[in-house]
Design a protein around this motif. Sequence first.
Motif, PDB file in Angstrom:
ATOM      1  N   ASP A  92      87.757 -13.943   3.189  1.00 22.73           N
ATOM      2  CA  ASP A  92      87.491 -12.585   2.696  1.00 22.73           C
ATOM      3  C   ASP A  92      86.000 -12.393   2.409  1.00 22.73           C
ATOM      4  OD1 ASP A  92      86.948 -13.819   0.263  1.00 22.73           O
ATOM      5  OD2 ASP A  92      88.705 -13.035  -0.779  1.00 22.73           O
ATOM      6  N   VAL A  93      85.668 -11.383   1.587  1.00 21.32           N
ATOM      7  CA  VAL A  93      84.265 -10.984   1.383  1.00 21.32           C
ATOM      8  C   VAL A  93      83.605 -11.707   0.217  1.00 21.32           C
ATOM      9  CG1 VAL A  93      84.831  -8.696   2.264  1.00 21.32           C
ATOM     10  CG2 VAL A  93      84.831  -9.080  -0.200  1.00 21.32           C
ATOM     11  N   ARG A  94      84.294 -12.595  -0.428  1.00 20.84           N
ATOM     12  CA  ARG A  94      83.797 -13.183  -1.671  1.00 20.84           C
ATOM     13  C   ARG A  94      82.621 -14.143  -1.445  1.00 20.84           C
ATOM     14  NH1 ARG A  94      86.842 -12.722  -6.241  1.00 20.84           N
ATOM     15  NH2 ARG A  94      88.641 -11.357  -5.967  1.00 20.84           N
ATOM     16  N   HIS A  95      81.943 -14.416  -2.562  1.00 27.01           N
ATOM     17  CA  HIS A  95      80.869 -15.399  -2.528  1.00 27.01           C
ATOM     18  C   HIS A  95      81.406 -16.725  -1.984  1.00 27.01           C
ATOM     19  CE1 HIS A  95      78.031 -12.865  -4.654  1.00 27.01           C
ATOM     20  NE2 HIS A  95      78.881 -12.691  -5.661  1.00 27.01           N
ATOM     21  N   PRO A 148      88.416 -11.625 -10.475  1.00 24.16           N
ATOM     22  CA  PRO A 148      87.025 -11.236 -10.699  1.00 24.16           C
ATOM     23  C   PRO A 148      86.059 -11.904  -9.706  1.00 24.16           C
ATOM     24  CG  PRO A 148      88.106 -11.763 -12.778  1.00 24.16           C
ATOM     25  CD  PRO A 148      89.052 -12.177 -11.697  1.00 24.16           C
ATOM     26  N   PRO A 149      84.836 -11.391  -9.589  1.00 23.89           N
ATOM     27  CA  PRO A 149      83.883 -11.859  -8.571  1.00 23.89           C
ATOM     28  C   PRO A 149      83.545 -13.347  -8.629  1.00 23.89           C
ATOM     29  CG  PRO A 149      83.122  -9.809  -9.542  1.00 23.89           C
ATOM     30  CD  PRO A 149      84.296 -10.246 -10.349  1.00 23.89           C
ATOM     31  N   GLU A 150      83.635 -13.957  -9.797  1.00 21.77           N
ATOM     32  CA  GLU A 150      83.245 -15.368  -9.915  1.00 21.77           C
ATOM     33  C   GLU A 150      84.308 -16.313  -9.358  1.00 21.77           C
ATOM     34  OE1 GLU A 150      84.825 -14.149 -14.089  1.00 21.77           O
ATOM     35  OE2 GLU A 150      83.670 -13.265 -12.429  1.00 21.77           O
ATOM     36  N   TYR A 151      85.438 -15.777  -8.924  1.00 21.67           N
ATOM     37  CA  TYR A 151      86.536 -16.608  -8.422  1.00 21.67           C
ATOM     38  C   TYR A 151      86.554 -16.677  -6.897  1.00 21.67           C
ATOM     39  CZ  TYR A 151      88.878 -17.014 -12.948  1.00 21.67           C
ATOM     40  OH  TYR A 151      89.191 -17.314 -14.249  1.00 21.67           O
ATOM     41  N   ASN A 152      87.116 -17.771  -6.389  1.00 25.74           N
ATOM     42  CA  ASN A 152      87.509 -17.856  -4.999  1.00 25.74           C
ATOM     43  C   ASN A 152      88.746 -18.749  -4.922  1.00 25.74           C
ATOM     44  OD1 ASN A 152      87.524 -17.491  -2.183  1.00 25.74           O
ATOM     45  ND2 ASN A 152      85.284 -17.503  -2.117  1.00 25.74           N
ATOM     46  N   GLY A 153      89.355 -18.806  -3.742  1.00 26.84           N
ATOM     47  CA  GLY A 153      90.603 -19.559  -3.640  1.00 26.84           C
ATOM     48  C   GLY A 153      90.881 -20.023  -2.226  1.00 26.84           C
ATOM     49  N   TYR A 154      92.004 -20.731  -2.095  1.00 28.08           N
ATOM     50  CA  TYR A 154      92.347 -21.417  -0.845  1.00 28.08           C
ATOM     51  C   TYR A 154      93.868 -21.422  -0.736  1.00 28.08           C
ATOM     52  CZ  TYR A 154      92.227 -25.602   2.325  1.00 28.08           C
ATOM     53  OH  TYR A 154      92.336 -26.516   3.363  1.00 28.08           O
ATOM     54  N   VAL A 265      83.572   1.378   0.742  1.00 25.84           N
ATOM     55  CA  VAL A 265      83.838   0.919   2.099  1.00 25.84           C
ATOM     56  C   VAL A 265      83.062  -0.353   2.408  1.00 25.84           C
ATOM     57  CG1 VAL A 265      83.395   1.467   4.530  1.00 25.84           C
ATOM     58  CG2 VAL A 265      84.530   3.136   3.060  1.00 25.84           C
ATOM     59  N   THR A 266      81.850  -0.453   1.897  1.00 26.59           N
ATOM     60  CA  THR A 266      80.999  -1.607   2.171  1.00 26.59           C
ATOM     61  C   THR A 266      81.540  -2.858   1.493  1.00 26.59           C
ATOM     62  OG1 THR A 266      79.083  -0.152   2.236  1.00 26.59           O
ATOM     63  CG2 THR A 266      78.651  -2.509   2.049  1.00 26.59           C
ATOM     64  N   ALA A 267      81.577  -3.956   2.247  1.00 24.71           N
ATOM     65  CA  ALA A 267      81.994  -5.245   1.670  1.00 24.71           C
ATOM     66  C   ALA A 267      80.997  -5.655   0.587  1.00 24.71           C
ATOM     67  CB  ALA A 267      82.055  -6.306   2.762  1.00 24.71           C
ATOM     68  N   ASP A 268      81.522  -6.004  -0.573  1.00 26.91           N
ATOM     69  CA  ASP A 268      80.664  -6.335  -1.715  1.00 26.91           C
ATOM     70  C   ASP A 268      81.348  -7.400  -2.564  1.00 26.91           C
ATOM     71  OD1 ASP A 268      79.103  -6.473  -3.976  1.00 26.91           O
ATOM     72  OD2 ASP A 268      79.511  -4.423  -4.648  1.00 26.91           O
ATOM     73  N   PRO A 269      80.842  -8.635  -2.546  1.00 27.54           N
ATOM     74  CA  PRO A 269      81.490  -9.704  -3.316  1.00 27.54           C
ATOM     75  C   PRO A 269      81.428  -9.504  -4.829  1.00 27.54           C
ATOM     76  CG  PRO A 269      79.390 -10.456  -2.427  1.00 27.54           C
ATOM     77  CD  PRO A 269      79.659  -9.123  -1.808  1.00 27.54           C
ATOM     78  N   GLU A 270      80.586  -8.586  -5.282  1.00 30.13           N
ATOM     79  CA  GLU A 270      80.523  -8.290  -6.713  1.00 30.13           C
ATOM     80  C   GLU A 270      81.480  -7.170  -7.106  1.00 30.13           C
ATOM     81  OE1 GLU A 270      78.922  -9.721  -9.287  1.00 30.13           O
ATOM     82  OE2 GLU A 270      78.364 -11.311  -7.895  1.00 30.13           O
ATOM     83  N   PHE A 271      82.053  -6.474  -6.113  1.00 28.32           N
ATOM     84  CA  PHE A 271      82.970  -5.359  -6.377  1.00 28.32           C
ATOM     85  C   PHE A 271      82.353  -4.421  -7.417  1.00 28.32           C
ATOM     86  CE2 PHE A 271      85.471  -9.299  -5.600  1.00 28.32           C
ATOM     87  CZ  PHE A 271      85.828  -9.014  -4.291  1.00 28.32           C
ATOM     88  N   SER A 272      81.132  -3.994  -7.116  1.00 28.11           N
ATOM     89  CA  SER A 272      80.251  -3.403  -8.121  1.00 28.11           C
ATOM     90  C   SER A 272      80.677  -2.040  -8.651  1.00 28.11           C
ATOM     91  CB  SER A 272      78.830  -3.310  -7.557  1.00 28.11           C
ATOM     92  OG  SER A 272      78.828  -2.640  -6.308  1.00 28.11           O
ATOM     93  N   THR A 273      81.576  -1.346  -7.978  1.00 25.20           N
ATOM     94  CA  THR A 273      81.969  -0.017  -8.468  1.00 25.20           C
ATOM     95  C   THR A 273      83.228  -0.029  -9.323  1.00 25.20           C
ATOM     96  OG1 THR A 273      83.326   0.530  -6.538  1.00 25.20           O
ATOM     97  CG2 THR A 273      80.968   1.053  -6.401  1.00 25.20           C
ATOM     98  N   VAL A 274      83.820  -1.202  -9.510  1.00 22.44           N
ATOM     99  CA  VAL A 274      85.062  -1.286 -10.297  1.00 22.44           C
ATOM    100  C   VAL A 274      84.973  -2.440 -11.295  1.00 22.44           C
ATOM    101  CG1 VAL A 274      86.579  -0.253  -8.571  1.00 22.44           C
ATOM    102  CG2 VAL A 274      86.134  -2.705  -8.483  1.00 22.44           C
ATOM    103  N   ALA A 275      85.699  -2.290 -12.398  1.00 23.47           N
ATOM    104  CA  ALA A 275      85.782  -3.388 -13.363  1.00 23.47           C
ATOM    105  C   ALA A 275      86.626  -4.519 -12.800  1.00 23.47           C
ATOM    106  CB  ALA A 275      86.369  -2.888 -14.676  1.00 23.47           C
ATOM    107  N   SER A 276      87.655  -4.152 -12.007  1.00 21.50           N
ATOM    108  CA  SER A 276      88.531  -5.130 -11.364  1.00 21.50           C
ATOM    109  C   SER A 276      88.950  -4.572 -10.007  1.00 21.50           C
ATOM    110  CB  SER A 276      89.771  -5.388 -12.220  1.00 21.50           C
ATOM    111  OG  SER A 276      90.733  -6.154 -11.501  1.00 21.50           O
ATOM    112  N   PRO A 277      88.813  -5.367  -8.933  1.00 21.88           N
ATOM    113  CA  PRO A 277      89.174  -4.878  -7.593  1.00 21.88           C
ATOM    114  C   PRO A 277      90.675  -4.996  -7.333  1.00 21.88           C
ATOM    115  CG  PRO A 277      88.364  -7.114  -7.413  1.00 21.88           C
ATOM    116  CD  PRO A 277      88.279  -6.749  -8.887  1.00 21.88           C
ATOM    117  N   ASN A 278      91.446  -4.467  -8.250  1.00 17.52           N
ATOM    118  CA  ASN A 278      92.892  -4.640  -8.211  1.00 17.52           C
ATOM    119  C   ASN A 278      93.577  -3.283  -8.240  1.00 17.52           C
ATOM    120  OD1 ASN A 278      95.545  -5.372  -8.490  1.00 17.52           O
ATOM    121  ND2 ASN A 278      95.282  -6.582 -10.351  1.00 17.52           N
ATOM    122  N   PRO A 279      94.259  -2.889  -7.175  1.00 17.18           N
ATOM    123  CA  PRO A 279      94.912  -1.576  -7.173  1.00 17.18           C
ATOM    124  C   PRO A 279      96.037  -1.459  -8.195  1.00 17.18           C
ATOM    125  CG  PRO A 279      95.567  -2.860  -5.237  1.00 17.18           C
ATOM    126  CD  PRO A 279      94.459  -3.613  -5.906  1.00 17.18           C
TER     127      PRO A 279
END
Length: 573
Positions: A92-95, A148-154, A265-279
């Motif tokens: 995905d788009v994450r760090h 949140p942005p500081e996370y990643n997974g597998y 629309v732009t991929a952003d690993p910080e998800f800067s326009t939302v407090a949480s990128p969770n619908p």
Amino acid sequence: MGWKEEYERWMKSPSIDVNTKKELDALTSDELIEDSFYKTLEFGTGGMRGETGPGTNRMNRYTVRKATTGLAEMIKRKGQKACEKGVAIAYDVRHYSREFAEEAARTLAYHGIRVYLFKDVQPTPVLSFAVRYCKAQAGIVITASHNPPEYNGYKVYGDDGAQLTPESAKELIEDIVNIEDELSLPIAEEAKLEDIEQVTFIGKEVLDAYQENISKVILDEQLVKENGSKLSVVFTPLHGTSFQTVTEALKNNGFTNVHLVEEQVTADPEFSTVASPNPEEHEAFKLAIQYGEKVNGDVLIGTDPDADRLGVAVKNNEGNYQVLTGNQTGALILHYLLTTMKAQGKLPHNAVMLKTIVTSDLGEKIADKFGVKTVDTLTGFKFIGEKIRQYEETGEATFVFGYEESYGYLVRPFVRDKDAVQVALFVCEVAASWKVKGKTLLEGLEEIYQQYGYFQEHLHSMTLKGKKGVEQITGMMEKLRKDPLNSAAGMPITHIEDYQAGIRIDVSAQKEDKLTLPLANVVKYFFENGWICFRPSGTEPKMKVYFSLKANTDEEGKDVLTQLKEDVLAYLK
């Protein structure tokens, strides 16, 4: 070995790369060091997920190598044919997502295992599809979903495109645990991935095939052909992976009146326009609602960053946009799907609907009306994927729909995980069907409630991070088992299901029966018109409490639900 010794092992290792060494040097307090090293990042049945950074308890290139080496050993035991079938990898788009995907690819290649790697970010359901399309032995997706942005997974997938079943996951976990030194694991060292013989990049062919299958999700082609362009749709990918796949799916199938939330629309690993990128979080729809008000949107849709979850918002009677719950969206989809299939004479005689134990009972009521069997699974779409495979192999039932309350749905099983892309398209068809009748999705939901009863649900999540948080969650689950609630909101508890013990207790009769589902750390309390379920998250530092009840009216349900929450949360303190 304690956390201090683990820290020293990493600090002194000659294998540590320069960037990781800098990150280790930046751990300036014992608290940070302890949290990074006090345990090994756990690989559970759904994979592993954690904050990125140096340490055994973090997502980094070394923990990724360790997990992938374990997967390689598991595949090699299955023989050369399994190695040749290979592993499909998406990210995905994450760090660090691309870097972790490449680490996994290099690790597998070193072990002589073929790799199918996407060149760019892709939704999780596309990875599930690719595993099946490429006839791969397994799949990997690097994602932390909506964390949140500081996370990643597998996450790891089997050859059917579904997440590993507990049995397969247990085998993989054993292989991973047996690796003692994650810092010295070998990988293919070629400068470019293109130069590695075992690595094949996945091209347009797979994505086109996925879109061809997406188009088959449409049930009423005539309805969509005549009305698709009249439906005003607002779409946000919440900075994630779904922009291209969702917009293409909508355009290809007649939904051309689509308004994009340009800021997201732009991929952003910080998800800067939302407090949480969770619908699931209503705040994530803030910008989409603004767009909806401007264009008079009939339906607002949003996907989480890896596009396996879909959120939906629609105008209420006051003219304000209301975000539907996962249970509400699932009920709308199921009702339309079964109604249309029956009308078309396409509803199988042995149809089955799958849902999780924390999903509303409304779906079962709808399924019953159409003679469709409902089967409950444990939380996690891997259990739904497992059932789909079982039914295909035995022929005992035909899958028609699967969903979970946490915004995950599957209409067509060419994907074996929840798929926000196909459901984005299908929700638009459902919305178009109600619009033709002069109704919104909410008004359609009201008709469903009038027919089947007013169901109220709520999820309360408590975020409890770190070692202390783990202890708090453990304490809560112990209390639920040793000192159970007798009543809540004035309603006596009639039954208790303890999925860890595998038993169902009839409280008044003091009688025990065995549960048939796999063991899990979950406790569920039942009262006359509903239930409360307690479940520690398997992927986040959270304690989750689910509430569900049926009432005679909407207002009655809300009042009882409020009292239920107060009583239960007071008990947990």
